[in-house]
Design a protein around this motif. Structure first.
Motif, PDB file in Angstrom:
ATOM      1  N   ASP A 254      36.260  20.942  71.692  1.00 13.87           N
ATOM      2  CA  ASP A 254      35.808  19.771  72.481  1.00 13.87           C
ATOM      3  C   ASP A 254      35.102  19.477  73.321  1.00 13.87           C
ATOM      4  N   TYR A 255      34.324  20.459  73.570  1.00 17.35           N
ATOM      5  CA  TYR A 255      33.026  19.983  73.767  1.00 17.35           C
ATOM      6  C   TYR A 255      32.051  18.976  73.269  1.00 17.35           C
TER       7      TYR A 255
ATOM      8  N   PRO B  23      32.685  14.759  71.978  1.00 13.56           N
ATOM      9  CA  PRO B  23      32.657  13.043  72.652  1.00 13.56           C
ATOM     10  C   PRO B  23      30.693  13.474  72.176  1.00 13.56           C
TER      11      PRO B  23
ATOM     12  N   PRO C  67      42.419  15.648  74.036  1.00 12.78           N
ATOM     13  CA  PRO C  67      41.527  15.578  74.962  1.00 12.78           C
ATOM     14  C   PRO C  67      41.996  15.334  76.336  1.00 12.78           C
TER      15      PRO C  67
ATOM     16  N   ASP D 121      27.754  12.430  78.574  1.00 13.46           N
ATOM     17  CA  ASP D 121      28.258  12.993  79.674  1.00 13.46           C
ATOM     18  C   ASP D 121      29.923  12.176  79.950  1.00 13.46           C
TER      19      ASP D 121
ATOM     20  N   ARG E 255      32.651  12.673  77.578  1.00  8.41           N
ATOM     21  CA  ARG E 255      32.357  14.348  78.171  1.00  8.41           C
ATOM     22  C   ARG E 255      33.553  14.133  79.541  1.00  8.41           C
TER      23      ARG E 255
ATOM     24  N   THR F 104      36.795  12.242  78.118  1.00 17.02           N
ATOM     25  CA  THR F 104      38.272  12.847  77.554  1.00 17.02           C
ATOM     26  C   THR F 104      38.227  13.973  77.929  1.00 17.02           C
TER      27      THR F 104
ATOM     28  N   GLY G  53      34.676  17.306  81.806  1.00 17.47           N
ATOM     29  CA  GLY G  53      33.094  17.943  82.486  1.00 17.47           C
ATOM     30  C   GLY G  53      32.884  18.631  82.839  1.00 17.47           C
TER      31      GLY G  53
END
Length: 270
Positions: A72-73, A76, A147, A227, A230, A233, A236
């Protein structure tokens, strides 16, 4: 209507008609070979599988913000970095057309030369959009990418990635229109690609990078775009926002576009 008037009307089609015809020609050429289309679509999936397995196997539970899965990281970041290949392709095709005489033939017609570049950019943006859609669909179906930002966040990240890709395409079109050498363009693409990808927050958080590399990543505009994707989604925890991500890349794209228009108008002979 006289014959002269008919010729005059035919010889000066409107800008929209020119762009439509030029883009249609580029799209037909881009999707003529189905084998190349398939290979183009699976490239991001190969990167997702390789990087997800390699880096995901060594990423500890506390290595990522919010305890998210590495897949998942990573997703994006791939939305943004996939566009580097599309941008390179735009420059390579432009150099080839300038070498084969296609550009010279277009110059002999009543065509706005700026629209030739715009059509090239639209074509490669379309290719990139298809890549990203396949990447998202396969990521959800095969790797369970869901996400936390939901569909709105995913759509927002997709739009942001396409905006960044649009800027990168113009950077490589500028390089191609100015240098007009496939060998030099390929060399520059190699030197640019890896710093943009790896000297960023694409694969590990910036805080985990060595000091000198962290400084480079902080100056890398791709970092802010990743960033921001992220944030949309998976949330983060980055301070970057979509506006910051666009602000880090959009001015570069606009400047490259204007410079590419000027470089492309130069005579073809060296």
């Amino acid at each position: 209507m006289t014959a002269v008037a008919q010729v005059e009307q035919w010889s000066h089609p409107g800008s929209f008609t020119q762009l439509r015809l030029l883009t249609a020609r580029q799209l037909r050429h881009a999707f003529a070979d189905r084998r190349a289309v398939v290979l183009n679509l699976v490239q991001p999936l190969v990167m997702l599988t390789l990087f997800g397995q390699i880096f995901g196997s060594i990423a500890g539970p506390g290595a990522l913000p919010g305890g998210v899965r590495y897949l998942d990281y990573l997703m994006p970041a791939l939305l943004v970095t996939t566009g580097i290949g599309a941008a390179q392709h735009a420059g390579i095709v432009l150099v080839r057309e300038m070498g084969t005489g296609m550009t010279a033939r277009l110059r002999s017609l009543p065509v706005n030369l700026r629209l030739v570049l715009v059509a090239r950019a639209v074509t490669d943006l379309t290719r990139a959009a298809l890549q990203l859609l396949v990447l998202l669909a396969c990521g959800a179906a095969l790797f369970g990418f869901v996400p936390s930002g939901g569909v709105p966040g995913m759509v927002g990240a997709l739009v942001l990635a396409l905006a960044v890709i649009w800027s990168l395409i113009w950077v490589f079109l500028l390089i191609a229109a100015w240098l007009r050498s496939l060998e030099v363009l390929t060399g520059i693409a190699f030197l640019v690609t890896y710093p943009l990808m790896f000297a960023s927050s694409a694969f590990v958080p910036v805080e985990k990078l060595p000091g000198w590399l962290r400084a480079v990543a902080t100056l890398n505009p791709v970092t802010y775009a990743i960033d921001a994707a992220r944030d949309l989604t998976i949330g983060g925890g980055s301070a970057a926002s979509p506006a910051v991500g666009l602000a880090a890349t959009a001015p570069l794209g606009v400047a490259a576009m204007l410079a590419a228009f000027r470089a492309f108008r130069r005579p073809l002979s060296r």
